[in-house]
Enzyme design. Sequence first.
Site, PDB file in Angstrom:
ATOM      1  N   ASP A  80       0.846  -1.198   0.000  1.00  0.00           N
ATOM      2  CA  ASP A  80       0.000   0.000   0.000  1.00  0.00           C
ATOM      3  C   ASP A  80       0.887   1.256   0.000  1.00  0.00           C
ATOM      4  OD1 ASP A  80      -2.506   1.138  -0.042  1.00  0.00           O
ATOM      5  OD2 ASP A  80      -2.806   1.058   2.127  1.00  0.00           O
ATOM      6  N   HIS A 178      -9.417   8.696   3.937  1.00  0.00           N
ATOM      7  CA  HIS A 178      -8.790   7.636   4.743  1.00  0.00           C
ATOM      8  C   HIS A 178      -9.249   7.750   6.195  1.00  0.00           C
ATOM      9  CE1 HIS A 178      -5.236   7.074   1.792  1.00  0.00           C
ATOM     10  NE2 HIS A 178      -5.887   5.942   1.851  1.00  0.00           N
ATOM     11  N   GLY A 179      -9.622   6.625   6.795  1.00  0.00           N
ATOM     12  CA  GLY A 179      -9.980   6.633   8.217  1.00  0.00           C
ATOM     13  C   GLY A 179     -11.440   7.004   8.419  1.00  0.00           C
ATOM     14  N   HIS A 206      -9.954   4.017  -2.390  1.00  0.00           N
ATOM     15  CA  HIS A 206      -9.358   3.958  -1.040  1.00  0.00           C
ATOM     16  C   HIS A 206     -10.374   4.492  -0.035  1.00  0.00           C
ATOM     17  CE1 HIS A 206      -4.949   3.177  -1.749  1.00  0.00           C
ATOM     18  NE2 HIS A 206      -5.456   3.173  -2.962  1.00  0.00           N
ATOM     19  N   ALA A 208     -12.464   2.959   2.142  1.00  0.00           N
ATOM     20  CA  ALA A 208     -13.825   2.395   2.095  1.00  0.00           C
ATOM     21  C   ALA A 208     -14.497   2.353   3.467  1.00  0.00           C
ATOM     22  CB  ALA A 208     -13.781   0.997   1.482  1.00  0.00           C
ATOM     23  N   ASN A 228     -10.322  -0.508  -0.967  1.00  0.00           N
ATOM     24  CA  ASN A 228      -9.341  -0.604   0.128  1.00  0.00           C
ATOM     25  C   ASN A 228      -9.990  -0.383   1.483  1.00  0.00           C
ATOM     26  OD1 ASN A 228      -7.456  -0.835  -1.888  1.00  0.00           O
ATOM     27  ND2 ASN A 228      -6.036   0.614  -0.953  1.00  0.00           N
TER      28      ASN A 228
HETATM   29  P1  13P Z   1      -9.783   3.170   5.414  1.00  0.00           P
HETATM   30  O1  13P Z   1      -8.898   3.082   6.593  1.00  0.00           O
HETATM   31  O2  13P Z   1     -10.601   4.414   5.399  1.00  0.00           O
HETATM   32  O3  13P Z   1     -10.602   1.937   5.230  1.00  0.00           O
HETATM   33  O4  13P Z   1      -8.834   3.289   4.120  1.00  0.00           O
HETATM   34  C1  13P Z   1      -8.019   2.205   3.777  1.00  0.00           C
HETATM   35  C2  13P Z   1      -7.162   2.496   2.608  1.00  0.00           C
HETATM   36  O5  13P Z   1      -7.521   3.260   1.746  1.00  0.00           O
HETATM   37  C3  13P Z   1      -5.871   1.795   2.524  1.00  0.00           C
HETATM   38  O6  13P Z   1      -5.031   2.346   1.576  1.00  0.00           O
END
Ligand code: 13P
Length: 287
Positions: A80, A178-179, A206, A208, A228
């Site tokens: 990643d 993300h997160g 990404h 998700a 992701n």
């Molecule tokens: P999340 O932590 O929001 O699920 O994102 C994961 C991701 O995009 C990993 O590259």
Amino acid sequence: MLIHTIDLIQQVHKRGGAVVAFNTYNLELTRGIVVAAEQLQQPIILQLGVQSIKDYGEPLVAATVTAARVAQVPVALNLDHCFDLDMIEQCLAWGFSSALADGSRLPFADNVAFTRRAVALAARYNAAIEAELGYLAGTEDGITVAQKEASLTDPTRAREFIEQTGAALLAISIGNVHGYTSSPPSLDFERLAQVEAQVDVPLVLHGASGIGKEGIQHAIRMGIAKLNVNTEVRSAFVKAIAGWGVRVGPEPDLRQKDHDLLDLMQGASATACRVATQMIQMSTLLE
Ligand code: 13P
């Protein structure tokens, strides 16, 4: 069984679904995710991040490669978000079949140049490069990008980008984060349709976690082929450990039922398995 990322994505995408790519950090988390995939008889991607590879190196990678190899469903391995070509090469040599060469915070021309170098390198390992155009907000592995620094993927530039780099997968920024977010992020599906019309490589979403079933299934129907997921499974795993700590108290007695390290590991792994199951079902059983 260990399978190439691109073969795996193409197989699933042909059936109209997406492959979930789960970030993992240790064997217990990996095991929970793989068991979920095996119970549902669905292929998955396991991915490691740069920080955990820096911290735990080859032993962590070897455990993940082995978990993929002995799994009863197809499993591909992806590195990643990586901006370090040496680390990408090392991971490909260790058995990953793809890596996200992340030049998304660079100006367009520099991102192209960086991604081209990664693609040339990956060709030597018969591996694939996921590239990223547009910059996501949010937090992952301690790195935070503020909303105001984020940028959305420009559909026309996406076409140029793929033509000029030869990347095999494209991670896009359409409002995904993300997160966790306080409310589900609002995705720009119009932009997704425009990018999809411009490029013919599989698209990656990404961030998700927290999007929810409706948004995820809509994105998959509109062309997302790799999804992701990190935070939802990771936080369930951490909460299971925290809950164990509360149950057994500050002085675990290893002779007592449920107090042992094995109980802790099994409980956290089973919790990760439950959440991974929901994510795989959400991405494969489209309603
Ligand atoms: P999340 O932590 O929001 O699920 O994102 C994961 C991701 O995009 C990993 O590259």
